[in-house]
Design a protein around this motif. Structure first.
Motif, short mmCIF file in Angstrom:
data_model
loop_
_atom_site.label_atom_id
_atom_site.label_comp_id
_atom_site.label_asym_id
_atom_site.label_seq_id
_atom_site.Cartn_x
_atom_site.Cartn_y
_atom_site.Cartn_z
N LEU A 1 -9.27 -2.37 -5.41
CA LEU A 1 -8.08 -1.62 -5.05
C LEU A 1 -7.15 -2.37 -4.09
CD1 LEU A 1 -9.78 1.84 -4.43
CD2 LEU A 1 -8.61 1.05 -6.49
N TYR A 2 -7.49 -3.61 -3.74
CA TYR A 2 -6.73 -4.36 -2.75
C TYR A 2 -6.26 -5.70 -3.28
CZ TYR A 2 -8.41 -1.11 0.80
OH TYR A 2 -8.68 0.02 1.53
N LYS B 1 -3.69 -5.62 1.20
CA LYS B 1 -2.67 -4.64 0.84
C LYS B 1 -3.24 -3.77 -0.27
CE LYS B 1 0.91 -5.95 -1.54
NZ LYS B 1 2.16 -6.53 -2.00
N LYS B 2 -3.33 -2.48 -0.01
CA LYS B 2 -3.88 -1.57 -1.02
C LYS B 2 -2.91 -1.45 -2.18
CE LYS B 2 -6.77 2.44 -1.16
NZ LYS B 2 -7.32 3.58 -0.43
N GLU C 1 -1.66 1.39 2.58
CA GLU C 1 -2.58 0.80 3.55
C GLU C 1 -2.41 -0.71 3.54
OE1 GLU C 1 -6.89 1.79 5.07
OE2 GLU C 1 -6.98 0.80 3.11
N VAL C 2 -2.22 -1.27 4.73
CA VAL C 2 -2.11 -2.71 4.92
C VAL C 2 -2.88 -3.08 6.19
CG1 VAL C 2 -0.55 -4.61 5.49
CG2 VAL C 2 0.12 -2.94 3.77
N PHE C 3 -3.67 -4.13 6.12
CA PHE C 3 -4.34 -4.70 7.28
C PHE C 3 -3.95 -6.17 7.37
CE2 PHE C 3 -7.52 -1.27 7.20
CZ PHE C 3 -7.73 -1.08 8.55
N ARG D 1 3.56 3.91 0.56
CA ARG D 1 3.23 2.51 0.30
C ARG D 1 4.43 1.60 0.61
NH1 ARG D 1 2.35 0.47 -5.36
NH2 ARG D 1 2.21 2.68 -5.66
N ALA D 2 5.62 2.01 0.25
CA ALA D 2 6.82 1.19 0.51
C ALA D 2 7.01 0.96 2.01
CB ALA D 2 8.06 1.85 -0.10
#
Length: 163
Positions: free
Chosen positions: A48-49, A67-68, A73-75, A147-148
């Motif tokens: 999923l990433y 980034k999902k 979701e972002v790490f 997400r954007a």
């Protein structure tokens, strides 16, 4: 003339080799983190990433980006613990995290003022929402992030600190 050109080429080669070595090291550290996060207790599903790793010359650190692909979701993690020195933590520190609850982003200049040791520093002194406001850990936005929103935050972060 040919001799001078040869010297210039050979003078450039070590820098290229070092950059490749750093990139390979960052990619290896990233792969190891993915294997760790995909195992118990987290069992993160990396299908999923979108995952990327690179060496940031601006931070002198290996950076890991997740980034999902579906959902916000972002790490962004400091794989080498060069920016944030939290040696006691199991996972590398997050320099930026974005999800439905907003953004937590390390203020690099504030982190540097503390020489990377921020574990006992109040969050509002070294972390923000990336635009001068309070981080999501202290204040969530009025509307859930999409997400954007997280992709825009990542683009902004990469423009400042990326490769």
């Amino acid at each position: 003339m040919i001799f001078r050109a040869t010297l210039i080429v050979f003078a450039f080669l070590p820098a290229v080799c070092i950059a490749q070595d750093r990139t390979e090291l960052c990619e290896t550290l990233s792969s190891e983190l993915v294997a760790l996060m995909a195992s118990p207790p987290l069992n993160r599903d990396y299908r999923l990433y979108d995952v990327d790793a690179f060496y940031s010359d601006k931070l002198d650190a290996c950076i890991h980006v997740e980034k999902k692909l579906i959902g916000p979701e972002v790490f962004v993690r400091d794989l080498t613990r060069s920016v944030i020195r939290n040696d006691n933590a199991y996972y590398p520190p997050a320099l930026m995290h974005c999800d439905v609850s907003g953004i937590d982003e390390a203020d690099i200049s504030a982190v540097r003022e503390h020489r990377g040791s921020v574990s006992h520093v109040p969050l509002e002194e070294w972390m923000s929402d990336g635009q001068g406001g309070l981080p999501r850990a202290l204040k969530t936005p009025s509307e859930p992030f999409r997400r954007a929103d997280c992709e825009n935050a990542l683009t902004r972060w990469l423009n400042s600190w990326g490769p």
